[in-house]
Design an enzyme around this catalytic site. Structure first.
Site, short mmCIF file in Angstrom:
data_model
loop_
_atom_site.label_atom_id
_atom_site.label_comp_id
_atom_site.label_asym_id
_atom_site.label_seq_id
_atom_site.Cartn_x
_atom_site.Cartn_y
_atom_site.Cartn_z
N ASN B 7 0.88 -1.16 0.00
CA ASN B 7 0.00 0.00 0.00
C ASN B 7 0.92 1.22 0.00
O ASN B 7 1.48 1.59 1.03
CB ASN B 7 -0.87 -0.06 1.26
CG ASN B 7 -1.81 1.13 1.36
OD1 ASN B 7 -1.76 2.07 0.55
ND2 ASN B 7 -2.66 1.10 2.37
N LYS B 14 3.21 0.62 3.17
CA LYS B 14 2.81 -0.37 4.18
C LYS B 14 2.76 -1.72 3.48
O LYS B 14 2.34 -1.80 2.32
CB LYS B 14 1.42 -0.03 4.73
CG LYS B 14 1.43 1.22 5.60
CD LYS B 14 0.06 1.47 6.18
CE LYS B 14 -0.07 2.91 6.61
NZ LYS B 14 -1.40 3.45 6.37
N ARG B 91 -2.46 -2.15 -3.56
CA ARG B 91 -3.65 -1.34 -3.36
C ARG B 91 -3.59 -0.15 -4.30
O ARG B 91 -2.58 0.56 -4.33
CB ARG B 91 -3.71 -0.84 -1.92
CG ARG B 91 -4.91 0.03 -1.71
CD ARG B 91 -4.80 0.82 -0.42
NE ARG B 91 -6.02 1.59 -0.25
CZ ARG B 91 -6.10 2.66 0.50
NH1 ARG B 91 -5.04 3.09 1.16
NH2 ARG B 91 -7.22 3.33 0.61
N HIS B 180 -12.89 3.02 0.16
CA HIS B 180 -12.89 1.98 1.21
C HIS B 180 -13.53 0.69 0.73
O HIS B 180 -14.03 -0.10 1.54
CB HIS B 180 -13.67 2.45 2.47
CG HIS B 180 -13.06 3.61 3.17
ND1 HIS B 180 -13.83 4.62 3.71
CD2 HIS B 180 -11.78 3.94 3.43
CE1 HIS B 180 -13.05 5.53 4.27
NE2 HIS B 180 -11.79 5.13 4.12
N HIS B 208 -17.65 2.10 7.82
CA HIS B 208 -16.19 2.13 8.02
C HIS B 208 -15.88 3.49 8.64
O HIS B 208 -15.86 4.51 7.96
CB HIS B 208 -15.49 1.96 6.66
CG HIS B 208 -14.00 2.10 6.72
ND1 HIS B 208 -13.13 1.04 6.60
CD2 HIS B 208 -13.22 3.19 6.89
CE1 HIS B 208 -11.88 1.47 6.70
NE2 HIS B 208 -11.91 2.78 6.87
N ASN B 211 -10.23 7.31 10.45
CA ASN B 211 -9.83 8.69 10.21
C ASN B 211 -10.63 9.26 9.04
O ASN B 211 -11.18 10.34 9.11
CB ASN B 211 -8.33 8.72 9.92
CG ASN B 211 -7.72 9.96 10.50
OD1 ASN B 211 -8.43 10.85 10.98
ND2 ASN B 211 -6.41 10.04 10.45
N GLY B 212 -10.67 8.49 7.97
CA GLY B 212 -11.66 8.75 6.92
C GLY B 212 -12.84 7.86 7.23
O GLY B 212 -12.69 6.85 7.91
N ARG B 241 -12.32 16.24 7.86
CA ARG B 241 -13.09 16.56 6.64
C ARG B 241 -14.55 16.83 6.98
O ARG B 241 -15.13 16.19 7.86
CB ARG B 241 -13.04 15.37 5.66
CG ARG B 241 -11.68 15.16 5.07
CD ARG B 241 -11.70 13.98 4.11
NE ARG B 241 -10.50 13.19 4.27
CZ ARG B 241 -10.41 11.91 3.97
NH1 ARG B 241 -11.45 11.25 3.50
NH2 ARG B 241 -9.27 11.27 4.14
N ASP B 283 -9.41 13.49 16.85
CA ASP B 283 -9.44 12.12 17.34
C ASP B 283 -10.62 11.91 18.29
O ASP B 283 -10.76 12.61 19.29
CB ASP B 283 -8.11 11.84 18.07
CG ASP B 283 -7.92 10.36 18.34
OD1 ASP B 283 -8.88 9.71 18.81
OD2 ASP B 283 -6.82 9.85 18.09
N GLY B 331 -10.97 2.00 12.86
CA GLY B 331 -10.53 2.53 14.16
C GLY B 331 -11.65 2.91 15.12
O GLY B 331 -11.79 2.32 16.20
N GLY B 333 -15.05 2.75 14.57
CA GLY B 333 -16.14 1.78 14.52
C GLY B 333 -15.85 0.56 15.37
O GLY B 333 -16.74 0.00 16.02
N GLU B 334 -14.59 0.16 15.40
CA GLU B 334 -14.23 -1.04 16.17
C GLU B 334 -14.04 -0.74 17.65
O GLU B 334 -14.22 -1.61 18.49
CB GLU B 334 -12.92 -1.65 15.62
CG GLU B 334 -13.08 -2.27 14.26
CD GLU B 334 -11.74 -2.55 13.58
OE1 GLU B 334 -10.74 -2.80 14.29
OE2 GLU B 334 -11.68 -2.51 12.33
N GLU B 385 -8.21 -4.95 5.05
CA GLU B 385 -8.15 -4.69 3.61
C GLU B 385 -7.05 -5.52 2.94
O GLU B 385 -7.18 -5.93 1.79
CB GLU B 385 -7.94 -3.20 3.37
CG GLU B 385 -9.19 -2.39 3.67
CD GLU B 385 -8.90 -0.95 4.08
OE1 GLU B 385 -9.16 -0.07 3.26
OE2 GLU B 385 -8.44 -0.71 5.21
#
Lengths: 291, 402
Positions: B7, B14, B91, B180, B208, B211-212, B241, B283, B331, B333-334, B385
């Protein structure tokens, strides 16, 4: 040689703008001046410009930290030796530029790119001090460098194709547009804008309309983001006078003869935004004070 | 098969090395600060070993070279030689209209990714640079591209056409693409662990929230709508955003504050959302903490954030004519029981009932957090992903061989 290190000689507004633009694009910068004081002032200037950008939502606090962390300063020319790109933005005269560029000839790696910022000084003349004059190229930036997307690329007679290509690639990497210009006083941008500014000053002096109305008419009439008098204040009236005089001297054309009102304001040290007054008045933060 | 997933961002790579037969992540890590004097190269292995190196890494080729060097490192013993890697999965953020699924990377594919630069100027160029670098270093391996947008290519026209003159779609391909995709697809596929029936028979909303953040409506097994649009700016309120706003606002503000296009773009992408409303942080964790201290704007920010998600839940339920499952992932959501609770509160009328105890449980496992009598099942499913990239790569490599 470090591919990502850019050396900048000088601490003026153009040098500051270049440093900020380069660091914003994730390259490292080392700024040189013999005066510790000038370097401190330059860093302050950069920080001030970033803060203005943050105020206008153009940057964030974390971007500010990142940019500032990439800019180092030094008073020792030898510290610049590793840079892959050198900007000479310090010399005010041809002689000064020649001296600095000939210093760089010995400090820099022979593959490093040498760039001088210029408005009127000849790249060809300055390049004569180099063992390999094909390495030198001129760039003409417009203030504020970090915001204005256009740069004029000035080729000297000896500048090599390779130097031109590398410079263009570098400018693209910085997200800048460029045009190539021949070595001739004022190039395109300065030469075309000055008569407009000068004429607006004449119109004001002759009492045809108020400063506000002159600007309003040109702004709305020709879809410009700034009127000519506000633009003159923004650039700095001392610079405008200096450029007009220089072009008048070089080209001998009456259209470049400075308007007497401009001379008067410069004599009174009313230089525009930076002194709080020019054709209009400004507060400490450079915002227009409405009448 | 051992698949290396990559990625590539503008200054980072990554990666993971995945054994697809078992799903084991043999090694993972990242290269950060590419192009700077002190780049950081890290790796951790499934056997619990890890290493961090700081050195000069000037471009993506050097980065990928560095990653591979680490993998054959004698101490770490990830693999004995490059031969052990079967294929590389990349990706790619924007597939445009051309790529409706993952595909083997050919010169033609690279040309098309390049054509999509204008649609994703920040992401596609480093993605392509990563592909070219990896192909240089691992020239004899098959390389596969997995697109963020591909999963949403099934959306019907009425979801993706914007109500502006049709010529903008015809001429410039301006439409909703969504992002996503691999994440929405992954968490949806994991529902097989909870249902006996075919997942195609379910109406699912996936959220999802990282951060985004984006949501997706999945019906008949495919994406039928998603909240991000032509760019990742549309839809939910995010860390920095704005998500959906009145489009006239930006024109008005640009004139009001004499903003340039770049400044306006930065205003909406970097200064808005949670940070813009709260003035404290982008955050969610920081804001939750501030709410404990009765910080009004922290609460307001999260109220708006959760309200927007709730509105999309309602909208997508209406769009699909019902909903059987709601899935939280990424992040926030979990990990944020606060956000999940706030989203679901008040949705009992449509059959969503959270089990507070299950919602508050901290776990890395896939789990159901709704009550047994809840008509809609609510899940937390950690996203992956890279797994999607790996299995798609494996599938395409096998197909190509046949």
């Amino acid at each position: 040689m470090k591919q990502n290190l850019v050396a900048i000689l000088g601490t003026g507004t153009i040098a500051q703008g270049i440093a900020m633009t380069v660091a914003r694009n994730a390259l490292d910068v080392i700024m040189y001046d013999e005066s510790e004081e000038n370097l401190k002032e330059a860093l302050k200037g950069i920080e001030f410009a970033i803060d203005r950008e943050i105020e206008k939502w153009g940057m964030t606090e974390s971007e500010k930290r990142a940019v500032l962390s990439r800019i180092e300063t030094t008073t020792v020319k030898a510290d610049l030796a590793n840079a892959a790109i050198f900007f000479e933005s310090k010399g005010k005269t041809e002689e000064e530029k020649k001296e600095l560029i000939s210093n760089l000839d010995f400090i820099s790696d022979s593959d490093a790119l040498l760039i001088m910022t210029t408005t009127t000084i000849s790249v060809t003349e300055v390049s004569k001090v180099l063992r390999d004059p094909s390495r030198l190229i001129g760039l003409h930036f417009i203030h504020p460098v970090y915001k204005v997307p256009i740069v004029e690329v000035v080729k000297g007679l000896k500048t090599s194709k390779e130097t031109v290509l590398r410079t263009k690639q570098f400018l693209s990497d910085l997200g800048r547009e460029y045009i190539e210009v021949f070595e001739y006083p004022g190039y395109v941008t300065t030469r075309v804008i000055l008569p407009l500014l000068n004429e607006a000053m004449h119109v004001l002096m002759e009492g045809l309309a108020s400063a506000e109305d002159i600007d309003k008419a040109i702004r709305l009439g020709y879809d410009m983001s700034m009127g000519p008098l506000a633009l003159a204040d923004y650039i700095g009236l001392d610079y405008i006078l200096e450029w007009l005089e220089s072009l008048f001297k070089e080209l001998g054309e009456p259209k470049f003869r400075p308007c007497p009102l401009l001379r008067k304001l410069v004599r009174e040290e009313k230089l525009g935004i930076k002194t709080g007054e020019g054709f209009f008045k400004y507060d400490k933060e450079g915002k227009r004070v409405e009448k | 098969m051992k698949i290396l997933t990559l990625n590539c961002g503008s200054s980072s790579v990554k990666y993971q090395l995945i054994e697809t037969s078992t799903g084991e992540k043999i090694a993972k890590g990242a290269v950060e600060r590419i192009g700077m004097a002190q780049s950081i190269l890290s790796i951790s292995t499934s056997k619990g070993k890890s290493k961090k190196i700081t050195k000069e890494i000037l471009d993506h080729t050097m980065a990928i070279d560095g990653i591979l060097q680490l993998m054959i490192d004698k101490e770490l013993k990830v693999i004995s030689s490059y031969d052990a890697i079967d294929a590389v999965g990349h990706r790619v953020v924007h597939g445009g209209e051309e790529f409706k699924a993952s595909c083997l990377i050919t010169n033609e594919v690279k040309e098309k990714i390049k054509e999509n630069f204008k649609l994703a100027p920040l992401h596609n160029p480093p993605n392509l640079r990563g592909i070219e670098a990896a192909q240089r270093v691992l020239s004899d391996k098959p390389h596969v591209a997995v697109f963020d947008t591909a999963f949403h290519s099934t959306m019907p026209e009425h979801s993706y056409i914007y109500p502006i003159p049709y010529i903008f779609y015809k001429k410039y391909k301006i439409r909703r693409y969504g992002f996503h995709g691999s994440s929405h697809r992954y968490v949806f596929s994991r529902l097989k662990n909870f249902y006996d029936k075919d997942l195609k028979d379910l109406k699912v909303i996936t959220a999802h929230i990282g951060n985004g953040a984006s949501m997706c409506a999945i019906k008949d097994g495919v994406s039928v709508d998603t909240s991000m649009g032509f760019t990742p700016l549309e839809g939910l309120v995010m860390g920095t955003r704005s998500g959906d706003i009145d489009p006239a606002l930006i024109l008005y503000i640009m004139e009001l504050q004499e903003l340039s296009k770049q400044e306006a773009d930065s205003l909406l992408n970097k200064h808005s959302g949670l940070i813009g409303i709260s003035g404290i942080s982008s955050d969610v964790r920081d804001l939750e903490e501030e709410i404990q201290n009765n910080n009004y704007r922290a609460k307001l920010a999260l109220d708006i954030y959760c309200y927007r998600i709730r509105k999309y839940v309602g909208a997508y339920a209406a769009a699909m004519g019902g909903v059987d499952a709601l899935v939280f992932t990424a992040g926030v959501g979990e990990n944020s029981s606060y956000v999940r609770k706030k989203v679901c509160d008040g949705l009992e009328f449509m059959g969503i009932e959270l089990d507070d105890e299950k919602n508050n449980e901290r776990s890395k496992k896939e789990r159901k957090i709704s009550t047994d009598k809840s008509r809609v099942d609510v899940f937390v499913i950690p996203t992956d992903e890279e797994y999607i990239i790996a299995i798609d790569t494996e599938k395409i490599v096998k197909e190509t061989k046949e």
